[in-house]
Every structure is written in structure tokens, then in C-alpha cells.
Design an enzyme around this catalytic site. Structure first.
Site, mmCIF file in Angstrom:
data_model
loop_
_atom_site.group_PDB
_atom_site.id
_atom_site.type_symbol
_atom_site.label_atom_id
_atom_site.label_comp_id
_atom_site.label_asym_id
_atom_site.label_seq_id
_atom_site.Cartn_x
_atom_site.Cartn_y
_atom_site.Cartn_z
ATOM 1 N N ASN A 161 4.687 46.901 59.721
ATOM 2 C CA ASN A 161 4.306 47.085 58.479
ATOM 3 C C ASN A 161 3.782 46.042 57.625
ATOM 4 O OD1 ASN A 161 5.238 49.677 58.684
ATOM 5 N ND2 ASN A 161 7.562 49.827 58.443
ATOM 6 N N ASN B 257 6.907 45.147 53.842
ATOM 7 C CA ASN B 257 5.671 45.563 53.533
ATOM 8 C C ASN B 257 4.543 46.008 52.717
ATOM 9 O OD1 ASN B 257 8.255 46.599 55.515
ATOM 10 N ND2 ASN B 257 8.562 48.389 53.919
ATOM 11 N N TYR C 232 8.234 41.548 49.426
ATOM 12 C CA TYR C 232 8.792 41.555 51.233
ATOM 13 C C TYR C 232 7.603 42.142 51.925
ATOM 14 C CZ TYR C 232 13.303 41.939 48.552
ATOM 15 O OH TYR C 232 14.274 41.026 47.607
ATOM 16 N N HIS D 67 12.923 39.085 61.436
ATOM 17 C CA HIS D 67 12.059 39.588 61.083
ATOM 18 C C HIS D 67 11.466 37.685 60.612
ATOM 19 C CE1 HIS D 67 9.519 43.720 60.257
ATOM 20 N NE2 HIS D 67 10.599 43.166 59.362
#
Length: 185
Positions: A112, A66, A64, A19
Site C-alpha cells: 500500500n 498507506n 502512515y 514494515h
């Protein structure tokens, strides 16, 4: 002025995860061009410098994943950078590790971080460099997969991907985006 944003999650436990390939790409780009990521405000760490004679800001949101748009929007406003001068680099599950794809616009595609950017920037017309991280093998769940570090057997491929992402991001500075897509896609 151009802005190149790498998406990822802050914190040591996420450092070398799939990620965070966007963060890894920004680190590689900063190293290549001698740009220090020492500024910390707008919920981001960033640095400014010159690439191909153009002033550039390299950004890693400290929200983060999102909430990435919460960091990017105020930074663009502060530097008066138009959305069309932004390139976002992030992970893509639908591409294998050795693949990457440039896109000039589109939906979040289930990502996201991109969803947050679209929401905060008010447009889907955001230039992107998607770096493949592949789909997880069964029985590993997607959420676990993207938060796993890259395997030792993937390190050589990862370094090639990061090197290619540096070349693409560098060319983004002075190449029309359609020409960039034609060259690298």
C-alpha cells in the site's frame, strides 16, 4: 539531486518492525554519510547532504505507510527532483529476510505504501529496493507479522541487510540503474 525514500510508519511502537525496514535503511544510510534527518515538513522528516559528490535528500514520510505519496510528492516538487532520480526502499513479504531486489518499475505488488507513491507520482516507473522480511509462519496473519519487531535471532541478518542496503543506495547515486540491478540482483 537524488532522493532516497524509506517507507515505514511513524511512532515508537513501529520502530523496529518489519514494515519499518525502509526507515531502518534510511537511518543506516544517514549515519554512514553523516546526514542528519532534522528537517520536518511536507509530512516527512528528512535531511540533505552529499554522497559521492552529489546532493541527496534522505526521506522518511511521517504519514502512515498507506499515505506515503502525500509526503513524497510535495518534497520532490519543492526540491525539483525528477521521479527518475528517486529510489524507494521498503519491505517485501515475498523475499526472505536475507534477500533484496532492485526493480526499475512495476505495480505496487500489494504494497500500500508503493500504491500511494504510484498514485501521487503518476507513474509506475519508480526505482525500488525491496528488502525481504519473509512470510509469516502459520497461524500469524500478514498484518500482525509486518507490525512485529524482528526477533533476536534475526538481528545479525538484519544488520547485514541494512549494511548491504547502504551500499546499494550509495551506489545508486552515480551508477546507471541497469548496471546497479546487474550488480546486486
Amino acid at each position: 539531486m537524488k532522493c532516497i525514500v524509506g517507507l515505514g510508519n511513524p511512532g515508537a511502537k513501529y520502530t523496529n518492525t518489519r514494515h519499518n525496514i525502509g526507515f531502518l535503511a534510511i537511518d543506516a544510510l544517514a549515519k554512514e554519510h553523516g546526514i542528519k534527518l532534522t528537517e520536518s515538513k511536507f509530512k516527512a522528516v528528512f535531511g540533505t547532504g552529499m554522497i559521492k559528490g552529489e546532493r541527496v535528500v534522505l526521506v522518511k514520510p511521517l504519514t502512515y505507510m498507506n499515505l506515503s505519496g502525500e509526503a513524497v510528492r510535495p518534497l520532490l516538487d519543492f526540491y525539483k527532483i525528477a521521479v527518475e532520480d528517486v529510489l524507494v526502499i521498503y519491505d517485501d513479504l515475498d523475499l526472505p529476510l536475507e534477500k533484496m531486489r532492485l526493480r526499475s518499475k512495476g505495480s505496487a505488488g500489494g504494497h500500500n505504501g508503493v500504491k500511494s507513491l504510484i498514485q501521487h507520482l503518476g507513474t509506475q516507473d519508480i526505482k525500488r529496493l525491496k528488502l525481504g522480511v519473509g512470510r509469516p509462519p502459520a497461524p500469524i496473519q500478514v498484518i500482525d507479522w509486518v507490525l512485529m519487531p524482528f526477533a533476536k535471532s534475526e538481528q545479525t541478518t538484519l544488520q547485514h541487510v541494512l549494511s548491504d542496503s547502504v551500499n546499494i543506495a550509495t551506489d545508486f547515486i552515480d551508477t546507471p540503474f541497469l548496471a546497479l540491478m546487474n550488480r546486486y540482483n
